[in-house]
Design an enzyme around this catalytic site. Structure first.
Site, mmCIF file in Angstrom:
data_model
loop_
_atom_site.group_PDB
_atom_site.id
_atom_site.type_symbol
_atom_site.label_atom_id
_atom_site.label_comp_id
_atom_site.label_asym_id
_atom_site.label_seq_id
_atom_site.Cartn_x
_atom_site.Cartn_y
_atom_site.Cartn_z
ATOM 1 N N ARG A 51 0.870 -1.112 -0.100
ATOM 2 C CA ARG A 51 0.062 -0.045 -0.044
ATOM 3 C C ARG A 51 0.734 1.171 0.108
ATOM 4 O O ARG A 51 0.449 2.338 0.841
ATOM 5 C CB ARG A 51 -0.696 0.040 1.140
ATOM 6 C CG ARG A 51 -1.916 -1.349 1.389
ATOM 7 C CD ARG A 51 -3.028 -1.038 0.129
ATOM 8 N NE ARG A 51 -4.132 -1.919 0.452
ATOM 9 C CZ ARG A 51 -3.922 -3.166 -0.236
ATOM 10 N NH1 ARG A 51 -2.934 -3.635 -0.854
ATOM 11 N NH2 ARG A 51 -5.127 -4.091 0.111
ATOM 12 N N SER A 87 -10.887 -0.695 2.980
ATOM 13 C CA SER A 87 -9.865 -1.037 4.194
ATOM 14 C C SER A 87 -9.531 0.295 4.642
ATOM 15 O O SER A 87 -9.182 1.105 3.926
ATOM 16 C CB SER A 87 -8.688 -1.885 4.123
ATOM 17 O OG SER A 87 -8.955 -3.003 3.667
ATOM 18 N N GLU A 111 -5.048 3.698 6.144
ATOM 19 C CA GLU A 111 -4.765 3.674 4.809
ATOM 20 C C GLU A 111 -5.335 4.568 3.674
ATOM 21 O O GLU A 111 -4.726 5.039 2.798
ATOM 22 C CB GLU A 111 -5.153 2.005 4.356
ATOM 23 C CG GLU A 111 -4.457 1.658 3.105
ATOM 24 C CD GLU A 111 -5.908 1.086 1.966
ATOM 25 O OE1 GLU A 111 -6.644 1.868 1.524
ATOM 26 O OE2 GLU A 111 -5.857 -0.219 2.009
HETATM 27 P P1 FAD Z 1 -8.985 8.435 -5.669
HETATM 28 O O1 FAD Z 1 -9.510 8.275 -4.231
HETATM 29 O O2 FAD Z 1 -9.769 9.149 -6.202
HETATM 30 O O3 FAD Z 1 -7.414 9.126 -5.271
HETATM 31 C C1 FAD Z 1 -6.807 8.505 -4.176
HETATM 32 C C2 FAD Z 1 -5.449 9.217 -4.269
HETATM 33 O O4 FAD Z 1 -4.542 9.144 -5.343
HETATM 34 C C3 FAD Z 1 -5.501 10.589 -4.069
HETATM 35 O O5 FAD Z 1 -4.519 11.285 -3.036
HETATM 36 C C4 FAD Z 1 -5.451 11.274 -5.081
HETATM 37 O O6 FAD Z 1 -5.159 12.896 -5.080
HETATM 38 C C5 FAD Z 1 -4.441 10.570 -5.939
HETATM 39 N N1 FAD Z 1 -4.578 10.613 -7.274
HETATM 40 C C6 FAD Z 1 -5.717 9.940 -7.841
HETATM 41 N N2 FAD Z 1 -5.408 9.752 -9.317
HETATM 42 C C7 FAD Z 1 -4.238 10.400 -9.266
HETATM 43 C C8 FAD Z 1 -3.475 10.823 -10.579
HETATM 44 N N3 FAD Z 1 -3.908 10.445 -11.953
HETATM 45 N N4 FAD Z 1 -2.291 11.291 -10.562
HETATM 46 C C9 FAD Z 1 -2.109 11.569 -9.174
HETATM 47 N N5 FAD Z 1 -2.550 11.582 -8.136
HETATM 48 C C10 FAD Z 1 -3.820 10.772 -8.169
HETATM 49 N N6 FAD Z 1 -7.532 -0.984 -2.496
HETATM 50 C C11 FAD Z 1 -6.842 -1.905 -2.567
HETATM 51 O O7 FAD Z 1 -5.613 -1.848 -2.845
HETATM 52 N N7 FAD Z 1 -7.139 -3.434 -2.573
HETATM 53 C C12 FAD Z 1 -8.482 -3.270 -2.493
HETATM 54 O O8 FAD Z 1 -8.873 -4.441 -2.376
HETATM 55 C C13 FAD Z 1 -9.408 -2.482 -2.248
HETATM 56 N N8 FAD Z 1 -10.702 -2.636 -2.038
HETATM 57 C C14 FAD Z 1 -11.614 -1.782 -2.070
HETATM 58 C C15 FAD Z 1 -12.909 -1.886 -1.894
HETATM 59 C C16 FAD Z 1 -14.018 -0.886 -1.758
HETATM 60 C C17 FAD Z 1 -15.398 -1.327 -1.710
HETATM 61 C C18 FAD Z 1 -13.461 0.311 -1.809
HETATM 62 C C19 FAD Z 1 -14.309 1.614 -1.859
HETATM 63 C C20 FAD Z 1 -11.951 0.673 -1.923
HETATM 64 C C21 FAD Z 1 -11.366 -0.298 -2.253
HETATM 65 N N9 FAD Z 1 -9.795 -0.156 -2.336
HETATM 66 C C22 FAD Z 1 -8.937 -1.083 -2.606
HETATM 67 C C23 FAD Z 1 -9.454 1.420 -2.355
HETATM 68 C C24 FAD Z 1 -9.217 2.044 -3.603
HETATM 69 O O9 FAD Z 1 -10.355 1.495 -4.764
HETATM 70 C C25 FAD Z 1 -8.102 2.059 -4.447
HETATM 71 O O10 FAD Z 1 -7.058 2.639 -3.644
HETATM 72 C C26 FAD Z 1 -8.250 2.766 -5.579
HETATM 73 O O11 FAD Z 1 -7.043 2.610 -6.401
HETATM 74 C C27 FAD Z 1 -8.108 4.327 -5.541
HETATM 75 O O12 FAD Z 1 -8.710 4.769 -6.865
HETATM 76 P P2 FAD Z 1 -9.450 6.128 -6.951
HETATM 77 O O13 FAD Z 1 -9.384 6.679 -8.402
HETATM 78 O O14 FAD Z 1 -10.904 6.089 -6.529
HETATM 79 O O15 FAD Z 1 -8.340 7.239 -6.294
HETATM 80 N N1 EPU Z 2 -11.120 -10.815 9.945
HETATM 81 C C1 EPU Z 2 -11.732 -10.677 11.190
HETATM 82 N N2 EPU Z 2 -12.852 -9.767 11.300
HETATM 83 C C2 EPU Z 2 -13.030 -9.045 10.329
HETATM 84 C C3 EPU Z 2 -12.532 -9.080 9.195
HETATM 85 C C4 EPU Z 2 -11.277 -9.937 8.946
HETATM 86 O O1 EPU Z 2 -11.499 -11.587 12.103
HETATM 87 O O2 EPU Z 2 -14.090 -8.202 10.637
HETATM 88 C C5 EPU Z 2 -9.970 -11.726 9.839
HETATM 89 C C6 EPU Z 2 -10.137 -13.108 9.117
HETATM 90 O O3 EPU Z 2 -9.594 -13.915 9.849
HETATM 91 C C7 EPU Z 2 -9.814 -13.131 7.809
HETATM 92 C C8 EPU Z 2 -8.541 -12.101 7.962
HETATM 93 O O4 EPU Z 2 -8.985 -11.180 8.983
HETATM 94 O O5 EPU Z 2 -9.420 -14.429 7.384
HETATM 95 C C9 EPU Z 2 -8.337 -11.172 6.845
HETATM 96 O O6 EPU Z 2 -9.519 -10.757 6.199
HETATM 97 P P1 EPU Z 2 -9.852 -10.457 4.520
HETATM 98 O O7 EPU Z 2 -9.500 -11.865 3.604
HETATM 99 O O8 EPU Z 2 -11.103 -9.941 4.569
HETATM 100 O O9 EPU Z 2 -8.612 -9.242 4.158
HETATM 101 P P2 EPU Z 2 -8.273 -8.055 4.991
HETATM 102 O O10 EPU Z 2 -6.693 -8.312 5.209
HETATM 103 O O11 EPU Z 2 -9.391 -7.575 5.957
HETATM 104 C C10 EPU Z 2 -6.940 -7.053 2.869
HETATM 105 C C11 EPU Z 2 -6.727 -5.854 2.073
HETATM 106 C C12 EPU Z 2 -8.005 -5.678 1.516
HETATM 107 C C13 EPU Z 2 -8.254 -7.098 0.136
HETATM 108 C C14 EPU Z 2 -8.057 -8.150 0.913
HETATM 109 C C15 EPU Z 2 -8.110 -9.498 -0.013
HETATM 110 C C16 EPU Z 2 -5.534 -4.415 3.510
HETATM 111 C C17 EPU Z 2 -5.525 -3.251 4.177
HETATM 112 N N3 EPU Z 2 -6.838 -4.907 3.014
HETATM 113 O O12 EPU Z 2 -7.987 -7.128 3.719
HETATM 114 O O13 EPU Z 2 -7.963 -4.509 0.462
HETATM 115 O O14 EPU Z 2 -9.205 -6.709 -0.799
HETATM 116 O O15 EPU Z 2 -7.026 -8.239 1.916
HETATM 117 O O16 EPU Z 2 -6.803 -9.531 -0.471
HETATM 118 O O17 EPU Z 2 -4.435 -4.896 3.125
HETATM 119 C C18 EPU Z 2 -8.558 -2.286 0.771
HETATM 120 O O18 EPU Z 2 -7.279 -2.004 0.555
HETATM 121 O O19 EPU Z 2 -9.192 -1.062 0.564
HETATM 122 C C19 EPU Z 2 -8.912 -3.647 0.622
HETATM 123 C C20 EPU Z 2 -10.028 -3.834 0.684
#
Ligand code: FAD
Ligand code: EPU
Length: 338
Positions: A164, A238, A334
């Site tokens: 991240r 997250s 994050e």
């Molecule tokens: P924004 O929120 O618009 O911007 C994020 C940051 O990047 C800001 O600081 C912005 O100024 C900067 N930025 C954006 N675009 C540019 C650009 N073109 N040039 C320079 N700076 C820029 N993230 C994960 O890593 N793994 C996940 O599994 C994951 N799951 C998610 C699930 C949900 C339901 C949600 C809501 C979010 C999740 N995220 C996850 C977080 C998010 O989707 C990612 O971080 C995504 O890449 C953000 O993209 P965005 O375009 O919305 O960025």
């Molecule tokens: N868990 C709990 N309680 C909860 C949630 C999770 O006990 O309420 C425990 C469970 O044991 C589970 C473990 O945590 O097995 C891991 O949970 P999960 O697989 O849902 O993944 P996570 O670690 O919570 C991370 C990323 C996610 C990504 C998933 C899948 C981060 C900060 N988050 O979540 O990314 O989608 O793994 O790879 O690393 C994001 O960055 O926004 C994001 C959603």
């Protein structure tokens, strides 16, 4: 190119926070950006680049020029028998780009299906899920320097990707506008299904022959079952990172909390599941007004409607303090706090 003033950002952030931008504009090409650099609104104000607004929490009105990145276009820039280099403009919706790749059977991004946001933001925090991060297929990106307007190409090593993390969150914070990202994808994909939940889901789906489309669908199914859909409940995924601790701290915690969920890392440290720490602190589903810890995934903070950015921020502070008091572990946010 039009620059508007006093625009509500509610439709532009997935938390659904009703903060206002002093100025707002949309850019559709690198030329647009260069033109924007000449404007007085750009030169006299701070700037905030916006993709899908899915990784930010707006805690106040944005006294800046908000630049919505809408650069479009996907093209193959180089191809061999085994590999294809695909350049994707920053404003393309990430999941649509992943679907485009899967449709062509270009492997590498399928585990990253259904992550919200735009491609241009994907390198910011080296998005990751289900055992894969973009750094695994990242080739290079192009970005315009926010002051000089010069176009610079960043190689993978220059991006300094980590969990991240990237150089754009630190050394080059707010200094570049990313305009495109190029990925090196495979025509003979290796499958990444070591993440337990994927295997189980593939079994449940009764897949006879493994392929990237099936993996993508498995990831979509898992994500949909536990992560709140921002169209229904405001959130930014997250809210905290999974913290890394030393082996000594891990073993100390494991003695005290035998059910601790943790993953060993190559450097002999351990990554702790922050969702588990938060749940075990009694906070899963905890709610203050419209700000809450999600009922199904404690790592996700949600807005049930009218929470302000500050209310969500205050809730995150409460989570940090409660986890620290119970486990002695410091969580790190994050989500980008604006
Ligand atoms: P924004 O929120 O618009 O911007 C994020 C940051 O990047 C800001 O600081 C912005 O100024 C900067 N930025 C954006 N675009 C540019 C650009 N073109 N040039 C320079 N700076 C820029 N993230 C994960 O890593 N793994 C996940 O599994 C994951 N799951 C998610 C699930 C949900 C339901 C949600 C809501 C979010 C999740 N995220 C996850 C977080 C998010 O989707 C990612 O971080 C995504 O890449 C953000 O993209 P965005 O375009 O919305 O960025
Ligand atoms: N868990 C709990 N309680 C909860 C949630 C999770 O006990 O309420 C425990 C469970 O044991 C589970 C473990 O945590 O097995 C891991 O949970 P999960 O697989 O849902 O993944 P996570 O670690 O919570 C991370 C990323 C996610 C990504 C998933 C899948 C981060 C900060 N988050 O979540 O990314 O989608 O793994 O790879 O690393 C994001 O960055 O926004 C994001 C959603």
């Amino acid at each position: 190119m039009t620059i508007s003033s006093n625009i509500s950002l509610k439709p532009y952030n997935t938390f659904g926070i009703d903060a206002f931008a002093k100025y707002f504009t949309t850019v559709q090409s690198p030329e647009n950006i260069l033109e924007l650099l000449q404007s007085k609104e750009y030169q006299n104000n701070n700037r905030l680049i916006l993709g899908g607004g899915s990784n930010m929490l707006l805690t106040k009105n944005v006294e800046a020029l908000v630049i919505k990145n809408a650069l479009k276009g996907i093209k193959i820039v180089k191809e061999t028998n085994d590999t294809v280099f695909v350049k994707c403009a920053a404003g393309e919706v990430w999941h649509e780009f992943v679907m485009w790749c899967i449709d062509k059977n270009y492997g590498g991004l399928e585990n990253l299906s259904l992550i919200p946001g735009c491609t241009g933001a994907s390198p910011m925090q080296n998005i990751g899920a289900y055992g894969v991060e973009i750094k695994d297929t990242f080739y290079e990106l192009e970005a315009i320097h926010a002051t000089t307007g010069q176009l610079k190409t960043f190689s993978k090593s220059e991006c300094e990707f980590g969990y991240r993390e990237s150089v754009f969150k630190h050394h080059y914070k707010n200094q570049f506008i990313i305009t495109s990202v190029t990925f090196q994808l495979s025509k003979h994909p290796a499958f990444h299904i070591e993440y337990g939940a994927i295997k189980q889901e593939l079994e449940a789906m009764n897949i006879s022959e493994l392929n990237i489309k099936a993996i993508s669908q498995a990831v979509i199914n898992i994500r949909s079952s536990k992560l709140p859909n921002p169209k229904e409940i405001g959130n930014a995924g997250s809210f905290f990172k999974n913290p890394e601790v030393s082996s000594a701290i891990y073993h100390h915690l494991k003695d005290e909390f035998p059910n601790l969920v943790a993953y060993p890392l190559e450097n002999s440290n351990y990554k702790l599941a922050a969702g588990w720490l938060i749940e075990q602190s009694g906070l899963k589903g905890y709610r203050v007004g419209d700000a809450a810890v999600h009922k199904l995934q404690a790592l996700v903070l949600v807005n049930y409607g009218n929470a302000s950015g500050n209310e969500i921020y205050d809730l995150s502070t409460h989570v940090l303090q409660t986890v620290k008091a119970k486990f002695g572990v410091e969580l790190e946010r994050e989500v980008n706090i604006i």
